[in-house]
Design a protein around this motif. Structure first.
Motif, short mmCIF file in Angstrom:
data_model
loop_
_atom_site.label_atom_id
_atom_site.label_comp_id
_atom_site.label_asym_id
_atom_site.label_seq_id
_atom_site.Cartn_x
_atom_site.Cartn_y
_atom_site.Cartn_z
N ASP A 124 -11.21 64.28 49.77
CA ASP A 124 -11.11 65.32 48.74
C ASP A 124 -12.36 65.55 48.06
O ASP A 124 -12.96 66.76 48.12
N LEU B 116 -18.31 61.58 30.41
CA LEU B 116 -18.03 63.12 30.65
C LEU B 116 -17.75 63.73 29.45
O LEU B 116 -17.10 63.38 28.57
N ARG C 266 -15.87 69.02 48.94
CA ARG C 266 -16.41 69.80 48.16
C ARG C 266 -17.51 70.56 48.74
O ARG C 266 -18.48 69.96 49.55
N TYR D 225 -13.22 58.51 36.26
CA TYR D 225 -12.62 58.92 35.21
C TYR D 225 -11.17 58.47 34.79
O TYR D 225 -10.65 57.94 34.04
N SER E 38 -14.66 62.39 38.23
CA SER E 38 -13.38 62.63 37.70
C SER E 38 -12.55 61.51 38.36
O SER E 38 -11.68 61.06 37.56
N GLU E 39 -12.71 61.05 39.52
CA GLU E 39 -11.87 59.99 40.10
C GLU E 39 -11.91 58.71 39.42
O GLU E 39 -11.24 58.08 39.03
N GLU F 91 -20.25 69.93 42.95
CA GLU F 91 -18.81 69.71 42.85
C GLU F 91 -18.34 68.26 43.38
O GLU F 91 -17.46 67.71 43.12
N SER G 259 -18.88 66.18 40.62
CA SER G 259 -17.80 66.37 39.54
C SER G 259 -16.58 65.81 39.90
O SER G 259 -15.93 64.99 39.17
N ALA G 260 -16.23 65.78 41.27
CA ALA G 260 -15.00 65.17 42.02
C ALA G 260 -15.12 63.64 41.85
O ALA G 260 -14.18 63.23 41.32
N GLU H 97 -7.80 68.88 40.96
CA GLU H 97 -8.64 69.39 39.99
C GLU H 97 -9.50 68.43 39.18
O GLU H 97 -8.91 67.51 38.91
N ASP H 98 -10.75 68.71 39.14
CA ASP H 98 -11.56 67.72 38.56
C ASP H 98 -11.75 68.02 37.05
O ASP H 98 -11.08 68.91 36.50
N PHE H 99 -12.38 67.03 36.37
CA PHE H 99 -12.45 67.08 35.15
C PHE H 99 -12.78 68.43 34.47
O PHE H 99 -12.37 68.70 33.07
N TRP H 100 -13.44 69.35 35.05
CA TRP H 100 -13.86 70.43 34.53
C TRP H 100 -13.05 71.71 35.06
O TRP H 100 -13.50 72.84 34.90
N THR I 159 -16.55 67.62 27.64
CA THR I 159 -15.98 68.98 27.64
C THR I 159 -17.01 69.92 26.87
O THR I 159 -17.94 69.44 25.93
N ASN J 243 -12.53 72.49 38.38
CA ASN J 243 -12.57 72.97 39.97
C ASN J 243 -11.47 72.42 40.47
O ASN J 243 -11.31 71.37 40.82
#
Lengths: 220, 220
Positions: free
Chosen positions: B148, B217, B152, B167, B164-165, B157, B160-161, A65-68, B219, A70
């Motif tokens: 992974d 990033l 996407r 991050y 996120s990694e 996506e 984002s992925a 699951e990513d930061f947002w 929210t 998905n």
DNA sequence: ACTTGTATGTGGTATTTGCAACGGAGGTGT
DNA sequence: ACACCTCCGTTGCAAATACCACATACAAGT
């Protein structure tokens, strides 16, 4: 004794282990059984895990699951397969969740014990260690192949790379793949209809022939 | 003696090995040095290899080619990294070529000897075996992450992925990535301009901020 | 034979991405 | 200051792909 020779005979991790060795492993590996209900989470991102899981019955999904928020299913584990072995050795935090998607019967063993006991030169453990290495390498090669295919820039090249892998596996340019069209599209991360169109275009161009899961590659 | 403690001290495979143990390994592993010129092929698809290669100087590309000849660079190996370890253990035929893309100085060791000698309980070898396992696991996890990301379905996506990694690696939502924009696009297998567009769109939407290799990033 | 259901292929359209060209920012050397 | 270079972002357009709707094929059950 939890480690039962009949149950374990079909699990690659225990291949070549004798019944005597198994008895010793039963005390060394701290094996325990867990039943998980459908939808039950086995672990969460950031967890550091100690055990390798083995699916005796059921089905487990590995979900990232990513930061947002998905989500993506990275892997599926079915009967007789291992999960969590890499992270329980490296002791790095998970970057995914593990979820049972069917009622599942799972066996867990203390992974670190394999590494510890290997130092003592125990024969059964060394076999186990070697089996573990083999399994991890196989998984690594599979992920490499998948990354190779997915890094192709367009659908035509993804299809070509995928079919070439299957061709290499089978040794002949005429073979059957273990997926239906939807599963093949999922593996390639593309839309099923787009895949059907591309395959049909390639057939018209004469570079391949197919019918359902059967394919034949042709040189021009 | 080929295995030189100074040279090997920065190579993860040999971490924790004492000078005495190294002397023994020098006889066990049949180490040999090879100089490869730029463009030289080290191995070809279908080859079964016996050795693990270690880059002392230079750069090696792993290139896969499909049935119709389309090529793809799957991996790059730079100073102090290992290549061929998985295939020389599993002894399965390669599905790629290895090519030096710079004049390179390479060390090769007989991989199977690590597995053989581990059975004798030799301490240095067991460390080596364990280091090898750690390296293979790390590579496996990297390929998993890459698969992974690449699986996407669209650019948003993938970005984002990927972020996120990064991050997760850094632990804070504000971090610097080790790539410039073109390298990031290459990793994600997308066009650099398309990536710039998407990043700029995400910035406008307020879900992230960035400047060159720095990202933050947010929210909503 | 008929119904039902599932897997696959096709056509049309909307959206996304690739591609080529260009302009600006910032760094470097003269 | 100036020329030069590299990296990055932007724009317009073309091409590829996703998405939606539906037709066809085939298998299983009644």
């Amino acid at each position: 004794m939890i480690l039962n020779a009949d149950i374990l005979s079909h699990i690659p991790l225990f291949q070549g282990i004798t019944v005597d060795e198994l008895a010793r492993l039963d005390t060394v590996l701290y094996p325990h059984i867990k039943n998980a209900s459908s939808g039950e989470f086995l672990s969460y991102p950031e967890d550091v895990i100690e055990d390798t899981g083995i699916v005796l019955e059921g089905r487990i999904h590995m979900i990232s699951e990513d930061f947002w928020g998905n989500q993506n299913i990275i892997a599926e584990f079915t009967k007789n397969t291992l999960f969590g072995e890499a992270h329980s050795i490296s002791r790095t935090p998970l970057f995914f969740s593990l979820v049972a998607v069917e009622p599942s019967n799972l066996l867990f063993i203390r992974t670190q014990q394999i590494l510890n006991a290997a130092r003592c030169g125990d024969n059964g453990i060394l076999k186990l260690y070697h089996n573990l290495m083999t399994i991890i390498i196989q998984k690594k090669l599979n992920y490499m192949k998948k990354a190779d295919i997915l890094s192709r820039r367009n659908l035509r090249e993804k299809v070509s790379a995928f079919l070439s892998e299957e061709y290499q596996k089978n040794g002949t340019p005429s073979f059957t793949i273990p997926y239906d069209r939807q599963q093949m599209a999922d593996y390639l991360s593309v839309d099923r209809c787009a895949l059907s169109k591309e395959l049909s275009k390639m057939k018209k161009e004469g570079i391949l022939d197919y019918r359902h899961s059967w394919f034949q590659l042709k040189t021009l």
